[in-house]
Enzyme design. Sequence first.
Site, PDB file in Angstrom:
ATOM      1  N   ARG A 137      32.740 126.623   5.064  1.00  0.00           N
ATOM      2  CA  ARG A 137      32.396 127.390   3.858  1.00  0.00           C
ATOM      3  C   ARG A 137      31.438 126.619   2.960  1.00  0.00           C
ATOM      4  NH1 ARG A 137      38.476 128.051   2.129  1.00  0.00           N
ATOM      5  NH2 ARG A 137      38.262 125.903   2.873  1.00  0.00           N
ATOM      6  N   VAL A 157      37.167 131.643   7.762  1.00  0.00           N
ATOM      7  CA  VAL A 157      37.867 132.115   8.969  1.00  0.00           C
ATOM      8  C   VAL A 157      38.941 133.155   8.646  1.00  0.00           C
ATOM      9  CG1 VAL A 157      37.432 130.012  10.328  1.00  0.00           C
ATOM     10  CG2 VAL A 157      39.563 130.208   9.000  1.00  0.00           C
ATOM     11  N   TYR A 197      53.586 125.615   6.840  1.00  0.00           N
ATOM     12  CA  TYR A 197      52.526 124.903   7.566  1.00  0.00           C
ATOM     13  C   TYR A 197      52.978 124.674   9.017  1.00  0.00           C
ATOM     14  CZ  TYR A 197      49.181 121.458   9.190  1.00  0.00           C
ATOM     15  OH  TYR A 197      48.237 120.807   9.940  1.00  0.00           O
ATOM     16  N   LYS A 225      51.408 126.085  12.679  1.00  0.00           N
ATOM     17  CA  LYS A 225      51.003 125.271  13.835  1.00  0.00           C
ATOM     18  C   LYS A 225      51.858 125.582  15.070  1.00  0.00           C
ATOM     19  CE  LYS A 225      47.441 123.183  12.132  1.00  0.00           C
ATOM     20  NZ  LYS A 225      46.093 123.406  12.694  1.00  0.00           N
ATOM     21  N   LEU A 244      49.581 111.891  11.706  1.00  0.00           N
ATOM     22  CA  LEU A 244      48.884 111.686  10.424  1.00  0.00           C
ATOM     23  C   LEU A 244      47.450 111.189  10.633  1.00  0.00           C
ATOM     24  CD1 LEU A 244      51.932 109.992   8.708  1.00  0.00           C
ATOM     25  CD2 LEU A 244      50.859 112.109   7.899  1.00  0.00           C
ATOM     26  N   VAL A 245      46.485 111.977  10.190  1.00  0.00           N
ATOM     27  CA  VAL A 245      45.071 111.618  10.289  1.00  0.00           C
ATOM     28  C   VAL A 245      44.512 111.540   8.871  1.00  0.00           C
ATOM     29  CG1 VAL A 245      42.861 112.139  11.394  1.00  0.00           C
ATOM     30  CG2 VAL A 245      44.971 113.146  12.326  1.00  0.00           C
ATOM     31  N   THR A 282      42.134 112.188   6.417  1.00  0.00           N
ATOM     32  CA  THR A 282      40.975 113.057   6.164  1.00  0.00           C
ATOM     33  C   THR A 282      41.138 113.620   4.751  1.00  0.00           C
ATOM     34  OG1 THR A 282      42.167 114.986   6.961  1.00  0.00           O
ATOM     35  CG2 THR A 282      40.915 113.760   8.623  1.00  0.00           C
TER      36      THR A 282
HETATM   37  P1  NDP Z   1      39.987 118.453   6.281  1.00  0.00           P
HETATM   38  O1  NDP Z   1      40.539 119.040   5.019  1.00  0.00           O
HETATM   39  O2  NDP Z   1      39.277 117.154   6.205  1.00  0.00           O
HETATM   40  O3  NDP Z   1      39.032 119.524   6.993  1.00  0.00           O
HETATM   41  C1  NDP Z   1      39.386 120.880   7.083  1.00  0.00           C
HETATM   42  C2  NDP Z   1      38.165 121.663   7.558  1.00  0.00           C
HETATM   43  O4  NDP Z   1      38.564 123.036   7.740  1.00  0.00           O
HETATM   44  C3  NDP Z   1      37.023 121.634   6.569  1.00  0.00           C
HETATM   45  O5  NDP Z   1      35.822 121.463   7.266  1.00  0.00           O
HETATM   46  C4  NDP Z   1      37.069 123.010   5.926  1.00  0.00           C
HETATM   47  O6  NDP Z   1      35.743 123.425   5.632  1.00  0.00           O
HETATM   48  C5  NDP Z   1      37.645 123.874   7.061  1.00  0.00           C
HETATM   49  N1  NDP Z   1      38.368 125.044   6.547  1.00  0.00           N
HETATM   50  C6  NDP Z   1      39.563 125.053   5.915  1.00  0.00           C
HETATM   51  N2  NDP Z   1      39.893 126.309   5.583  1.00  0.00           N
HETATM   52  C7  NDP Z   1      38.878 127.090   6.013  1.00  0.00           C
HETATM   53  C8  NDP Z   1      38.627 128.489   5.952  1.00  0.00           C
HETATM   54  N3  NDP Z   1      39.495 129.329   5.369  1.00  0.00           N
HETATM   55  N4  NDP Z   1      37.497 128.977   6.491  1.00  0.00           N
HETATM   56  C9  NDP Z   1      36.609 128.144   7.076  1.00  0.00           C
HETATM   57  N5  NDP Z   1      36.788 126.805   7.183  1.00  0.00           N
HETATM   58  C10 NDP Z   1      37.904 126.298   6.640  1.00  0.00           C
HETATM   59  O7  NDP Z   1      41.238 118.361   7.270  1.00  0.00           O
HETATM   60  P2  NDP Z   1      41.383 117.826   8.795  1.00  0.00           P
HETATM   61  O8  NDP Z   1      40.089 117.430   9.355  1.00  0.00           O
HETATM   62  O9  NDP Z   1      42.472 116.845   8.789  1.00  0.00           O
HETATM   63  O10 NDP Z   1      41.932 119.145   9.485  1.00  0.00           O
HETATM   64  C11 NDP Z   1      41.323 119.757  10.601  1.00  0.00           C
HETATM   65  C12 NDP Z   1      42.407 120.411  11.445  1.00  0.00           C
HETATM   66  O11 NDP Z   1      43.282 119.408  11.951  1.00  0.00           O
HETATM   67  C13 NDP Z   1      43.278 121.416  10.702  1.00  0.00           C
HETATM   68  O12 NDP Z   1      43.529 122.520  11.550  1.00  0.00           O
HETATM   69  C14 NDP Z   1      44.568 120.632  10.452  1.00  0.00           C
HETATM   70  O13 NDP Z   1      45.680 121.471  10.317  1.00  0.00           O
HETATM   71  C15 NDP Z   1      44.622 119.799  11.724  1.00  0.00           C
HETATM   72  N6  NDP Z   1      45.441 118.612  11.670  1.00  0.00           N
HETATM   73  C16 NDP Z   1      45.237 117.651  10.678  1.00  0.00           C
HETATM   74  C17 NDP Z   1      46.041 116.514  10.640  1.00  0.00           C
HETATM   75  C18 NDP Z   1      45.924 115.495   9.569  1.00  0.00           C
HETATM   76  O14 NDP Z   1      46.882 114.702   9.377  1.00  0.00           O
HETATM   77  N7  NDP Z   1      44.823 115.399   8.843  1.00  0.00           N
HETATM   78  C19 NDP Z   1      47.069 116.291  11.675  1.00  0.00           C
HETATM   79  C20 NDP Z   1      47.209 117.357  12.623  1.00  0.00           C
HETATM   80  C21 NDP Z   1      46.408 118.445  12.626  1.00  0.00           C
HETATM   81  P3  NDP Z   1      35.255 124.187   4.320  1.00  0.00           P
HETATM   82  O15 NDP Z   1      36.185 123.806   3.199  1.00  0.00           O
HETATM   83  O16 NDP Z   1      33.838 123.716   4.131  1.00  0.00           O
HETATM   84  O17 NDP Z   1      35.333 125.608   4.696  1.00  0.00           O
HETATM   85  C1  8X3 Z   2      49.046 117.393   9.803  1.00  0.00           C
HETATM   86  C2  8X3 Z   2      50.069 116.362  10.092  1.00  0.00           C
HETATM   87  O1  8X3 Z   2      52.433 115.627   9.470  1.00  0.00           O
HETATM   88  O2  8X3 Z   2      50.847 116.001   7.658  1.00  0.00           O
HETATM   89  O3  8X3 Z   2      49.191 118.474  10.655  1.00  0.00           O
HETATM   90  O4  8X3 Z   2      51.767 117.869   8.868  1.00  0.00           O
HETATM   91  S1  8X3 Z   2      51.337 116.492   8.968  1.00  0.00           S
END
Ligand code: NDP
Ligand code: 8X3
Length: 250
Positions: A35, A58, A150, A154, A182-183, A185
């Site tokens: 976005r 999305v 959440y 998932k 845990l990542v 970001t």
């Molecule tokens: P970030 O917040 O760093 O990135 C999330 C991304 O998703 C951004 O690029 C954001 O882009 C996009 N996004 C979120 N909502 C929307 C939407 N409604 N429409 C379009 N784009 C969207 O988080 P992560 O990189 O950590 O997360 C990426 C994926 O990994 C997610 O699915 C998350 O659930 C999953 N995940 C993350 C973990 C973690 O610990 N960080 C662990 C396990 C899974 P923009 O805002 O520009 O639209």
């Molecule tokens: C992201 C990992 O443990 O914060 O999916 O839910 S956790």
Amino acid sequence: MKKKTILITGATSGIGKATAELFAKRGERLILCGRRQERLEQLKEKFKGETHLLNFDVRNRKAVFDAIDSLPNAWKQIDILINNAGNAHGLDTVDTANLDDWDAMIDGNVKGVMYVTKAILPQMVERKAGQIINLGSIAGIQVYPKGNVYCASKFAVDAFTQGLRIDLNPYNIRVCAVHPGLVETEFSMVRFKGDEQRSEGVYNSLDALQAEDVANAIAYMVDVPPHVTVADLTLLPTDQANATIVNRKK
Ligand code: NDP
Ligand code: 8X3
């Protein structure tokens, strides 16, 4: 070797951005989605290579289908779809949680993955070729306190991925999921609505995964020979044993 065309949702940050960077270095053709238009443009500028940008939410069904329909002919054949966009919103018990947070998670993490997949699938089925990689989570394997919706989102991604793999079995399409722990970001900044202290507290007491670690796992799923599907790959920090047990150093 022929360049692959890879569509990544959520390419503006975290795991999606690191994955885009990895494949850009390899010279693949990238369709970057998100976005935040200015971030997409910064990536296009940085990558130099063949990059196409799509700005859509999305959660918006029409916007998803319009965006995919808008692809120029040269970009319509997508080899790899990485359904990465998603976030957690809030960390609350069911009785205290905010319904808007629930909508954001179900609409974004679940319906978003479904819409994007549905929009891209026809050309993969027709060609009997392609790969779909969904971002699950350890939260989709094990529920943790206050994770309720959440985690449900998932778990739904996991069920959808399994169903997709069954339905696409006749079509030579690889369907995969990566389940990180845990990542570090922007994930927790979004979950805690910009509360930096709370967000840092999630990651600063352990050696968390970095977005690049997950990008490398995704690349592995892409690189295995075509007759191999890495169906599920769970990736945890060594400091994390499961969704609730973390060896925090302070
Ligand atoms: P970030 O917040 O760093 O990135 C999330 C991304 O998703 C951004 O690029 C954001 O882009 C996009 N996004 C979120 N909502 C929307 C939407 N409604 N429409 C379009 N784009 C969207 O988080 P992560 O990189 O950590 O997360 C990426 C994926 O990994 C997610 O699915 C998350 O659930 C999953 N995940 C993350 C973990 C973690 O610990 N960080 C662990 C396990 C899974 P923009 O805002 O520009 O639209
Ligand atoms: C992201 C990992 O443990 O914060 O999916 O839910 S956790």
